[in-house]
Design a protein around this motif. Structure first.
Motif, PDB file in Angstrom:
ATOM      1  N   THR A 289       0.805  -1.095   0.008  1.00 57.27           N
ATOM      2  CA  THR A 289      -0.162   0.079  -0.178  1.00 57.27           C
ATOM      3  C   THR A 289       0.873   1.247   0.044  1.00 57.27           C
ATOM      4  O   THR A 289       0.711   2.200  -0.740  1.00 57.27           O
ATOM      5  CB  THR A 289      -0.915   0.182   1.259  1.00 57.27           C
ATOM      6  N   PHE A 293       1.165   3.966  -3.073  1.00 57.16           N
ATOM      7  CA  PHE A 293       0.655   5.635  -2.752  1.00 57.16           C
ATOM      8  C   PHE A 293       1.981   6.313  -2.948  1.00 57.16           C
ATOM      9  O   PHE A 293       1.810   7.412  -3.522  1.00 57.16           O
ATOM     10  CB  PHE A 293       0.742   5.407  -1.072  1.00 57.16           C
ATOM     11  N   MET A 296       2.009   7.277  -6.436  1.00 56.08           N
ATOM     12  CA  MET A 296       1.119   8.226  -6.995  1.00 56.08           C
ATOM     13  C   MET A 296       1.655   9.630  -6.877  1.00 56.08           C
ATOM     14  O   MET A 296       1.104  10.432  -7.675  1.00 56.08           O
ATOM     15  CB  MET A 296      -0.080   7.797  -6.306  1.00 56.08           C
ATOM     16  N   TYR A 369      -4.973   3.815 -10.096  1.00 60.92           N
ATOM     17  CA  TYR A 369      -3.893   3.588  -8.948  1.00 60.92           C
ATOM     18  C   TYR A 369      -4.588   3.755  -7.668  1.00 60.92           C
ATOM     19  O   TYR A 369      -4.441   3.331  -6.688  1.00 60.92           O
ATOM     20  CB  TYR A 369      -2.877   4.106  -9.143  1.00 60.92           C
ATOM     21  N   VAL A 370      -5.724   4.654  -7.770  1.00 60.97           N
ATOM     22  CA  VAL A 370      -6.504   4.972  -6.489  1.00 60.97           C
ATOM     23  C   VAL A 370      -7.575   3.735  -6.300  1.00 60.97           C
ATOM     24  O   VAL A 370      -7.435   3.014  -4.989  1.00 60.97           O
ATOM     25  CB  VAL A 370      -7.629   6.113  -6.842  1.00 60.97           C
ATOM     26  N   ALA A 373      -4.897   1.296  -4.710  1.00 60.26           N
ATOM     27  CA  ALA A 373      -4.635   1.370  -3.423  1.00 60.26           C
ATOM     28  C   ALA A 373      -5.740   1.150  -2.543  1.00 60.26           C
ATOM     29  O   ALA A 373      -5.341   0.796  -1.228  1.00 60.26           O
ATOM     30  CB  ALA A 373      -4.006   3.079  -3.259  1.00 60.26           C
ATOM     31  N   LEU A 377      -5.311  -1.330   0.691  1.00 63.33           N
ATOM     32  CA  LEU A 377      -5.609  -0.791   2.053  1.00 63.33           C
ATOM     33  C   LEU A 377      -6.786  -1.682   2.556  1.00 63.33           C
ATOM     34  O   LEU A 377      -6.733  -2.034   3.954  1.00 63.33           O
ATOM     35  CB  LEU A 377      -6.026   0.680   1.941  1.00 63.33           C
TER      36      LEU A 377
END
Length: 396
Positions: A289, A293, A296, A369-370, A373, A377
């Motif tokens: 994670t 992040f 990004m 990518y959101v 992620a 998470l």
């Protein structure tokens, strides 16, 4: 008996030569599964087929591998697991040779489908065999060493196969892979001791494995984490260019850095995995994670390199940590549990790539990518919640 023969037998009986042979086997399998990605354009141009049709060869192999991962333990009954692995390698060798000789896309796709059968069987049994041919206290290390072959395929196998395809022809690359599978089958037969089971597994075994709480959690985490991983990893190239301004020429170096870190993470996970498997899984999910992040928000190649190292280090340990937790939690039902994990893992790879494509086509690489992620998470929070629950139960 001559001492040399006796020493060879003692070495084989220790299990470690067999573990190395298993690592080479999964190296060959992963390379066979992923190589069309590297030579997709070459195959498309040569066969006069669309890139989508050629790419379907990867999807077919992965989907069939997932089905076989779920059904292998039931289908093979009490057969010697060593024999089954050898047959799987021979089947993949023949299918890969048929792929190399294909003159049209139909033959190519049928050959890829057949290759998926053997790949799925090998994935379903490798962890079980690796853990049973060494002393019980060395099972975690043996599983780690065996799965090192999968990480090495990403670092060396696919790039080397792509180089063979571009330097000579894509046919050459697949013929070389077919030969590697054939040689590895012989090595497995010689170096791996027989692995026998006394009980015939049925689909009821899957129900029993699923009923075990830690196994069930590991399978859910596998589905969520692997979908998230391949949603992001499939589109790492455009992400590096968009998030960090990495040049097209620099993408290869970034992926190589990630692959080397993954190999280190795979090997280095054994000590903590052996003593505290749930903590190892929590570190894997958290590290992945953080890596995604940081990528990004990277904004520069040097920060992206750090992100790829973190992502690779923990992502490289993902498969082996998940498999080990499944095996240690399932106990008597380790084999059907491992088969469930293998099937879910392969389906999740295909699902993650498909999810990434869908999000990319309808939105942007940022959205991809959101989503990834959030998935990673979510897997982390699932592990944290379970750890808290068992900690509270132990304190009562």
């Amino acid at each position: 008996m001559p001492r040399s023969v006796s020493s060879l037998r003692e070495l084989r009986d220790s299990g470690w030569p067999g573990v190395v042979a298993l690592a080479v086997g999964i190296f060959a399998m992963v390379t066979v599964e992923e190589l069309p990605i590297g030579v997709l354009t070459l195959i498309s141009d040569d066969l006069g087929a669309s890139k989508g049709a050629v790419g379907l060869g990867v999807t077919l192999a992965g989907a069939v591998a997932g089905v076989m991962g779920l059904s292998t333990s039931v289908v093979i009954g009490t057969l010697d697991r060593r024999l089954v692995l050898v047959v799987a390698l021979l089947l993949v060798s023949a299918a890969t040779a048929a792929t190399a000789a294909a003159q049209n896309v139909a033959v190519y796709l049928v050959a890829r489908l057949i290759a998926g059968l053997g790949i799925g069987v090998f994935w379903a049994l490798i962890a079980i065999v690796a853990s049973r041919i060494v002393r019980p206290e060395r099972a975690a290390l043996a599983t780690t060493v065996a799965f090192t072959g999968a990480a090495a395929a990403t670092i060396l196998g696919v790039p080397l196969g792509t180089w063979l395809g571009t330097t000579w022809t894509w046919h050459t690359a697949f013929f070389v892979l077919a030969a590697l599978c054939l040689v590895t089958a012989g090595a497995l037969w010689v170096l791996v001791p027989r692995v026998l089971v006394t009980e015939r597994f049925t689909f009821d075994g899957y129900r029993h494995a699923w009923s075990i709480g830690p196994v069930r959690l590991a399978l859910f985490v596998t589905a969520v984490l692997v979908v998230a991983q391949f949603c992001a990893y499939t589109y790492a190239s455009p992400a590096l260019q968009e998030f960090a301004g990495v040049s097209e020429a620099g993408v290869g170096g970034m992926l190589l850095l990630m692959g080397v870190a993954g190999l280190i993470g795979n090997v280095g996970s054994a000590p903590i995995m052996r003593t505290r498997p749930m903590l190892a899984l929590l570190l894997v999910t958290t590290g992945m994670t953080v890596g995604v992040f940081v990528l990004m928000i990277s904004g520069a190649p040097i920060v992206a390199a750090i992100a790829m190292t973190i992502w690779g280090l923990f992502g490289g340990a993902m498969a082996v940590v998940l498999q080990h937790w499944v095996l240690t939690s399932a106990r008597h039902y380790a084999e059907p549990a491992a088969a469930l994990d293998s099937g879910i893992f392969n389906f999740a790879i295909a699902g993650g790539a498909a999810l990434g494509a869908l999000v990319l086509d309808t939105s942007s690489i940022h959205a991809v990518y959101v989503v990834a992620a959030i998935g990673m998470l979510t897997a982390t929070l699932m592990v944290v919640a379970y750890r808290r629950r068992i900690t509270r139960a132990a304190a009562r």
